[in-house]
Scaffold this motif. Structure first.
Motif, PDB file in Angstrom:
ATOM      1  N   GLU A   6      17.976  30.262 -16.426  1.00 47.84           N
ATOM      2  CA  GLU A   6      16.656  30.873 -16.460  1.00 47.84           C
ATOM      3  C   GLU A   6      15.887  30.578 -15.179  1.00 47.84           C
ATOM      4  N   SER A   7      14.933  31.453 -14.898  1.00 48.84           N
ATOM      5  CA  SER A   7      14.028  31.233 -13.776  1.00 48.84           C
ATOM      6  C   SER A   7      12.733  31.991 -14.037  1.00 48.84           C
ATOM      7  N   GLY A   8      11.716  31.646 -13.264  1.00 53.63           N
ATOM      8  CA  GLY A   8      10.463  32.387 -13.322  1.00 53.63           C
ATOM      9  C   GLY A   8       9.302  31.657 -13.950  1.00 53.63           C
ATOM     10  N   GLY A   9       9.554  30.536 -14.592  1.00 52.50           N
ATOM     11  CA  GLY A   9       8.458  29.816 -15.208  1.00 52.50           C
ATOM     12  C   GLY A   9       7.587  29.119 -14.174  1.00 52.50           C
ATOM     13  N   ARG A  10       6.314  29.048 -14.459  1.00 49.27           N
ATOM     14  CA  ARG A  10       5.372  28.366 -13.566  1.00 49.27           C
ATOM     15  C   ARG A  10       4.040  28.207 -14.265  1.00 49.27           C
ATOM     16  N   LEU A  11       3.076  27.634 -13.562  1.00 51.59           N
ATOM     17  CA  LEU A  11       1.705  27.510 -14.051  1.00 51.59           C
ATOM     18  C   LEU A  11       0.972  28.833 -13.815  1.00 51.59           C
ATOM     19  N   VAL A  12       0.305  29.313 -14.854  1.00 53.11           N
ATOM     20  CA  VAL A  12      -0.419  30.574 -14.747  1.00 53.11           C
ATOM     21  C   VAL A  12      -1.708  30.473 -15.562  1.00 53.11           C
ATOM     22  N   VAL A 119       6.863  27.207 -18.803  1.00 51.94           N
ATOM     23  CA  VAL A 119       5.699  28.079 -18.649  1.00 51.94           C
ATOM     24  C   VAL A 119       4.477  27.303 -19.112  1.00 51.94           C
ATOM     25  N   THR A 120       3.515  27.167 -18.238  1.00 57.56           N
ATOM     26  CA  THR A 120       2.278  26.478 -18.568  1.00 57.56           C
ATOM     27  C   THR A 120       1.119  27.424 -18.335  1.00 57.56           C
ATOM     28  N   VAL A 121       0.336  27.632 -19.382  1.00 57.52           N
ATOM     29  CA  VAL A 121      -0.819  28.516 -19.299  1.00 57.52           C
ATOM     30  C   VAL A 121      -2.081  27.652 -19.311  1.00 57.52           C
TER      31      VAL A 121
END
Length: 123
Positions: A6-12, A119-121
């Motif tokens: 997997e890839s693409g997760g980040r702080l948003v 993924v961090t929102v």
């Protein structure tokens, strides 16, 4: 041996969008349904979305219906999760999963799993 990356997760920020990707190897991709699961801190892993090889009739958990879209590119052995209008409660580690057509996602041990992407929102 099946491998899922997997890839693409980040702080948003809340209300924002992210697109997660998962590349599969070691399997005949067209024979597998693909899914996304997530696990928030202190909670059990939960189903998010899944898609069959034809791409028809993807299905979602209620909490993401209308905000998330799962898709796949069989030529690239890839599955994606487009996440829009992200909410604080979407914060989790997101896992890509694969299971053969005609089989259930449960027990989870019967699936192939990626290592996850965070993924961090934030508010």
């Amino acid at each position: 041996q099946v491998q899922l990356v997997e890839s693409g997760g980040r702080l948003v920020q809340a209300g924002g969008s992210l697109r997660l990707s998962c590349v599969a190897s070691g399997l005949t991709f067209g024979n597998y349904k693909m899914g996304w699961f997530r696990q928030a801190p202190g909670k059990a892993r939960e189903f998010v979305a899944a898609i069959v090889p034809t791409g028809r009739d993807p299905y979602y958990t209620d909490s993401v219906q209308g905000r998330f879209t799962i898709s796949r590119d069989n030529a690239k052995n890839s599955v994606y999760l487009q996440m829009n209008n992200l909410k604080l409660e979407d914060t989790a580690t997101y896992y890509c999963a694969a299971t053969r057509m005609g089989t259930s996602w449960y027990p989870e041990s019967s699936n192939s799993w990626g290592r996850g992407t965070q993924v961090t929102v934030s508010s």
